[in-house]
Write an enzyme that holds these catalytic residues in place. Structure first.
Site, mmCIF file in Angstrom:
data_model
loop_
_atom_site.group_PDB
_atom_site.id
_atom_site.type_symbol
_atom_site.label_atom_id
_atom_site.label_comp_id
_atom_site.label_asym_id
_atom_site.label_seq_id
_atom_site.Cartn_x
_atom_site.Cartn_y
_atom_site.Cartn_z
ATOM 1 N N PHE A 155 40.246 40.878 30.280
ATOM 2 C CA PHE A 155 40.805 39.865 31.181
ATOM 3 C C PHE A 155 41.051 38.566 30.400
ATOM 4 O O PHE A 155 40.255 38.206 29.534
ATOM 5 C CB PHE A 155 39.800 39.642 32.318
ATOM 6 C CG PHE A 155 40.320 38.830 33.459
ATOM 7 C CD1 PHE A 155 41.132 39.405 34.425
ATOM 8 C CD2 PHE A 155 39.982 37.485 33.574
ATOM 9 C CE1 PHE A 155 41.594 38.647 35.497
ATOM 10 C CE2 PHE A 155 40.448 36.731 34.644
ATOM 11 C CZ PHE A 155 41.256 37.308 35.608
ATOM 12 N N ASP A 194 30.994 42.292 31.112
ATOM 13 C CA ASP A 194 31.636 41.623 32.241
ATOM 14 C C ASP A 194 31.711 42.657 33.364
ATOM 15 O O ASP A 194 32.352 43.704 33.206
ATOM 16 C CB ASP A 194 33.037 41.140 31.831
ATOM 17 C CG ASP A 194 33.711 40.354 32.946
ATOM 18 O OD1 ASP A 194 33.521 40.718 34.127
ATOM 19 O OD2 ASP A 194 34.433 39.394 32.632
ATOM 20 N N TYR A 228 33.313 37.365 44.451
ATOM 21 C CA TYR A 228 34.365 37.321 45.491
ATOM 22 C C TYR A 228 35.220 38.591 45.522
ATOM 23 O O TYR A 228 36.110 38.712 46.343
ATOM 24 C CB TYR A 228 35.260 36.080 45.339
ATOM 25 C CG TYR A 228 35.844 35.871 43.955
ATOM 26 C CD1 TYR A 228 36.950 36.591 43.522
ATOM 27 C CD2 TYR A 228 35.292 34.928 43.098
ATOM 28 C CE1 TYR A 228 37.469 36.392 42.259
ATOM 29 C CE2 TYR A 228 35.811 34.716 41.828
ATOM 30 C CZ TYR A 228 36.902 35.450 41.420
ATOM 31 O OH TYR A 228 37.422 35.257 40.166
ATOM 32 N N LYS A 229 34.957 39.549 44.615
ATOM 33 C CA LYS A 229 35.721 40.803 44.616
ATOM 34 C C LYS A 229 35.003 41.801 45.536
ATOM 35 O O LYS A 229 35.145 41.711 46.750
ATOM 36 C CB LYS A 229 35.901 41.280 43.181
ATOM 37 C CG LYS A 229 36.852 40.341 42.418
ATOM 38 C CD LYS A 229 36.977 40.590 40.941
ATOM 39 C CE LYS A 229 37.997 39.607 40.335
ATOM 40 N NZ LYS A 229 37.941 39.551 38.872
ATOM 41 N N ARG A 243 48.396 47.253 41.358
ATOM 42 C CA ARG A 243 47.043 47.793 41.473
ATOM 43 C C ARG A 243 46.782 48.094 42.936
ATOM 44 O O ARG A 243 47.045 47.265 43.808
ATOM 45 C CB ARG A 243 46.006 46.776 40.991
ATOM 46 C CG ARG A 243 46.030 46.533 39.505
ATOM 47 C CD ARG A 243 44.826 45.721 39.067
ATOM 48 N NE ARG A 243 44.678 44.475 39.825
ATOM 49 C CZ ARG A 243 43.762 43.554 39.557
ATOM 50 N NH1 ARG A 243 42.900 43.732 38.573
ATOM 51 N NH2 ARG A 243 43.683 42.454 40.278
HETATM 52 C C1 LIG Z 1 38.228 38.345 38.134
HETATM 53 C C2 LIG Z 1 37.755 38.304 36.725
HETATM 54 C C3 LIG Z 1 37.327 37.100 36.138
HETATM 55 C C4 LIG Z 1 37.453 35.825 36.920
HETATM 56 O O1 LIG Z 1 36.834 34.712 36.359
HETATM 57 P P1 LIG Z 1 36.744 33.382 37.234
HETATM 58 O O2 LIG Z 1 36.010 32.450 36.380
HETATM 59 O O3 LIG Z 1 36.068 33.727 38.527
HETATM 60 O O4 LIG Z 1 38.142 32.933 37.520
HETATM 61 C C5 LIG Z 1 36.819 37.147 34.848
HETATM 62 N N1 LIG Z 1 36.755 38.313 34.147
HETATM 63 C C6 LIG Z 1 37.177 39.481 34.690
HETATM 64 C C7 LIG Z 1 37.079 40.748 33.902
HETATM 65 C C8 LIG Z 1 37.698 39.508 35.989
HETATM 66 O O5 LIG Z 1 38.127 40.647 36.510
#
Ligand SMILES: *Cc1c(COP(=O)(O)O)cnc(C)c1O
Length: 401
Positions: free
Chosen positions: A125, A202, A227-228, A376
């Site tokens: 990401f 992560d 939040y996911k 997705r």
């Molecule tokens: C959603 C996601 C993030 C989001 O990071 P935020 O700091 O909450 O914006 C980070 N890493 C991965 C792999 C994600 O899927």
């Protein structure tokens, strides 16, 4: 409806009843983006409004003495117990995933000062890659890039090729955000440890959808969103995990007063608190931690194994529908076909998907668009029905020539 497969699957779904615990909007016909933002629980609608009048409004500043101060660690322990396979005292809540990644990566590389390399993959990401690029520049470290197959993800063999005596840390996503590939976290962690390196996972796309065993796998560090699949609401604070044996030796770089040994003495020097509290920085978002607690209660009741079983059935049905309805229209599947190597979303690619997605959103069909031309299908096991998934894939097919 092409057939009634989805109604049979829904009728035989032991978790179907949980869908009633979530708020839903009438104009949304298929929500296939719970992997980006989970739906609210009905309990959270209640808790959020009563918090204003019955806690904040009445307790006022006294609320900090009556539980709020401990919340980042008590909710952290709950996330650890329900979803992460983590014993208490190793998980904290605070900040965003981005900031927690920074804090934990810095703590890890500072604990391995004689080693120069950090392993990461090119499909991770963006925030993970960007934070690592910044830290490499700041601390004079070298990033060693693994390039996974874009329709799959990072394998133990690929990590073994770049691991060496100079590796300080390996940073990977457990479930790849684009392809949905589920990495073999246990095997990769063991390989890294054989080379004397630390590992940070992560867990943004696995927490709450894929069972995780951080303690048993020997993981050093982890971070992830709430939040996911933990339905904490937009911007709810992230969690971090630091294995007990590392806590006293690790120092994180954002030395705020909430992580000190005695925050209320307002002393002249930063002295880290013992244990997991030292990874906190500033005042935690109490409001941001309300909805997570409602979802954790539901996840605990349903059980992670049952959630994973439904997730596998949902992604298998998604792939059946893709094979039947989308592949014949020129769409490519960009996720693993092996259910044991898949998280809870399925990605498909077609050059028209940017426009198709905009048309679908206007009709209450909500998948998630990823550049350059991926959709997705995010399947949230406690809230997505098989019918909703079928409606969604049929609607995608209807937009294609
Ligand atoms: C959603 C996601 C993030 C989001 O990071 P935020 O700091 O909450 O914006 C980070 N890493 C991965 C792999 C994600 O899927």
């Amino acid at each position: 409806m092409t057939d009634n497969r989805s109604s049979t699957l829904d009728a035989n779904d032991p978790l179907a009843g949980y869908r009633d615990r979530f708020f839903r909007a009438d104009d949304v016909r298929a929500y296939l983006d719970g992997n980006s933002l989970g739906r609210p629980t009905k309990a959270s609608a209640e808790r959020l409004s009563s918090f204003v009048t019955e806690e904040w409004g009445t307790q006022l500043i006294r609320g900090w003495d009556d539980g709020w101060y401990e919340l980042p660690l008590t909710v952290g322990d709950e996330i650890g117990a329900v979803t992460l396979g983590a014993a208490s005292g190793q998980v904290f809540i605070g900040d965003s995933t981005t900031v927690i990644l920074y804090k934990l990566i810095r703590a890890a590389i500072d604990a391995r000062p004689d080693r120069n390399d950090i392993i990461v993959d090119t499909d991770n990401f963006p925030t993970d890659r960007f934070i690592l690029q910044g830290i490499a520049a700041e601390c004079g470290k070298t990033l060693r890039w693994v390039t996974p197959d874009p329709d799959a993800g990072v394998t133990p063999e690929q990590v073994a090729e770049v691991l060496g005596p100079d590796t300080a840390l390996v940073v990977l996503s457990h479930v790849a955000y684009r392809s949905g590939y589920l990495a073999d976290a246990q095997a990769i962690t063991a390989l890294a440890h054989e080379a004397g390196a630390l590992v940070l996972w992560d867990l943004c796309h696995s927490v709450g959808s894929v069972p995780v065993q951080l303690d048993a796998w020997g993981v050093d560090l982890a971070a992830g969103c709430t939040y996911k699949y933990l339905n904490g609401g937009p911007g709810s604070p992230a969690f971090g995990y630091v294995r007990t044996e590392h806590q006293e030796a690790f120092r994180q770089p954002i030395q705020g007063w909430m992580g000190t040994s005695e925050p209320f003495t307002m002393g002249p020097e930063y002295e880290p608190h013992h244990g997991i509290r030292r990874f906190l920085s500033g005042t935690p978002s109490v409001i941001g931690m309300l909805a997570i607690q409602d979802m954790l209660a539901i996840v605990a009741e349903a059980g992670m194994d049952a959630i994973r079983a439904k997730s596998e059935r949902l992604t298998a049905f998604a792939i059946d529908l893709v094979d039947d309805l989308l592949i014949p229209r020129g769409v490519a599947l960009s996720s693993p076909r092996d259910p044991s190597r898949r998280g809870s979303h399925v990605t498909v690619d077609h050059e028209s998907f940017a426009e198709v997605n905009a048309r679908l959103w206007a009709k209450g069909i909500i998948p998630d668009f990823r550049r350059p031309h991926g959709l997705r299908l995010g399947l949230s096991p406690l809230t997505t029905s098989f019918e909703e998934l079928e409606i969604g894939v049929e609607a995608i097919a209807a937009e294609l020539p």
